[in-house]
Design an enzyme around this catalytic site. Structure first.
Site, mmCIF file in Angstrom:
data_model
loop_
_atom_site.group_PDB
_atom_site.id
_atom_site.type_symbol
_atom_site.label_atom_id
_atom_site.label_comp_id
_atom_site.label_asym_id
_atom_site.label_seq_id
_atom_site.Cartn_x
_atom_site.Cartn_y
_atom_site.Cartn_z
ATOM 1 N N SER A 34 87.608 41.610 63.431
ATOM 2 C CA SER A 34 88.654 40.634 63.138
ATOM 3 C C SER A 34 89.203 40.761 61.722
ATOM 4 C CB SER A 34 88.134 39.204 63.368
ATOM 5 O OG SER A 34 86.934 38.986 62.656
ATOM 6 N N GLY A 75 85.973 39.965 67.309
ATOM 7 C CA GLY A 75 84.651 39.867 67.916
ATOM 8 C C GLY A 75 83.923 41.184 68.086
ATOM 9 N N ASN A 120 80.253 40.994 62.571
ATOM 10 C CA ASN A 120 79.860 40.307 63.799
ATOM 11 C C ASN A 120 78.392 40.537 64.143
ATOM 12 O OD1 ASN A 120 82.273 38.904 64.718
ATOM 13 N ND2 ASN A 120 83.157 40.942 64.914
ATOM 14 N N ASP A 148 88.096 28.342 58.620
ATOM 15 C CA ASP A 148 86.824 28.436 59.346
ATOM 16 C C ASP A 148 85.652 28.792 58.443
ATOM 17 O OD1 ASP A 148 87.073 31.161 58.856
ATOM 18 O OD2 ASP A 148 87.266 31.726 60.971
ATOM 19 N N HIS A 179 86.182 33.810 57.952
ATOM 20 C CA HIS A 179 87.142 34.896 57.757
ATOM 21 C C HIS A 179 87.898 34.719 56.433
ATOM 22 C CE1 HIS A 179 86.498 34.915 62.137
ATOM 23 N NE2 HIS A 179 86.693 36.212 62.016
#
Length: 211
Positions: free
Chosen positions: A11, A49, A82, A187, A190
């Site tokens: 991502s 992801g 991830n 969030d 990120h």
């Protein structure tokens, strides 16, 4: 004269968390165009992801990925975040096994990363044109997990050891550790636009090798 830029990874490569055009990939492409004074054509194969095993499998079996690497003059790679996220979720479910979970995750991530780099080199062996590979290091989005810093540091040292005239490693850990939430999106995992620009600047600072 023009160059093809293939971006692979997770991502971070898609620019998740920032407004369109503000991820590190488009920002770095613009910086590279300015630095080399030539058009850069982008092929962004980032996938939200994606973990190291998933990317390793795509490079091994997916013809689109393999052809994109074969055609590229410039490659960027962001992977591993991830793997840590998955491990952190498992730690929350089984806190007593934190060390085991993180150590196993780290070992698997390093193994997959090494395989990814070897496959890129193998795919590019038949290429007569010069190319460069630039790797984005990891920052720690989980400072509350006691061993996460160690995980990230170990991965970054492992990834940095591949550095060569072709391979460049962008170390972003310190910038994100020092500036914290300022560089993260809502969030808190990120990067935001500022964070992605830091990544692009670190990549740009590595130069352009033989290009």
């Amino acid at each position: 004269m023009s160059y093809i830029y293939t971006a692979i990874g997770d991502s971070l490569t898609t620019g998740f968390g920032a407004l369109p055009g503000n991820g590190f990939v488009p920002v770095y492409r613009r910086m590279t165009e300015n630095g080399l004074r030539t058009p850069i054509y982008l092929n962004n194969l980032g996938a939200n992801g994606l973990d190291s095993e998933g990317l390793e499998q795509r490079l091994r079996h997916h013809p689109v990925y393999r052809q994109a690497i074969r055609d590229a003059d410039l490659i960027t790679l962001s992977i591993g975040g991830n793997d840590l996220i998955h491990a952190a979720r498992e730690v929350r479910r089984n806190p007593a096994r934190e060390s085991y979970i993180l150590n196993q995750s780290l070992a698997e991530c390093k193994s997959n990363f090494g395989s990814i780099i070897r496959m890129i080199y193998t795919i590019k062996e038949s290429s007569r044109s010069p190319y460069i590979l630039r790797v984005v290091g990891l920052y720690n989005p989980y400072p509350q997990i006691s061993e996460a810093n160690s995980w990230v540091g170990s991965f970054n040292r492992y990834a940095a050891q591949y550095s060569s005239r072709v391979y460049g490693f962008a170390d972003i850990f310190s910038a994100f550790a020092e500036r914290g939430r300022e560089l993260l999106s809502i969030d808190q995992v990120h990067p935001n636009g500022k964070g992605y620009r830091i990544i692009a600047e670190q990549l740009n600072g590595l130069g352009y090798g033989f290009l």
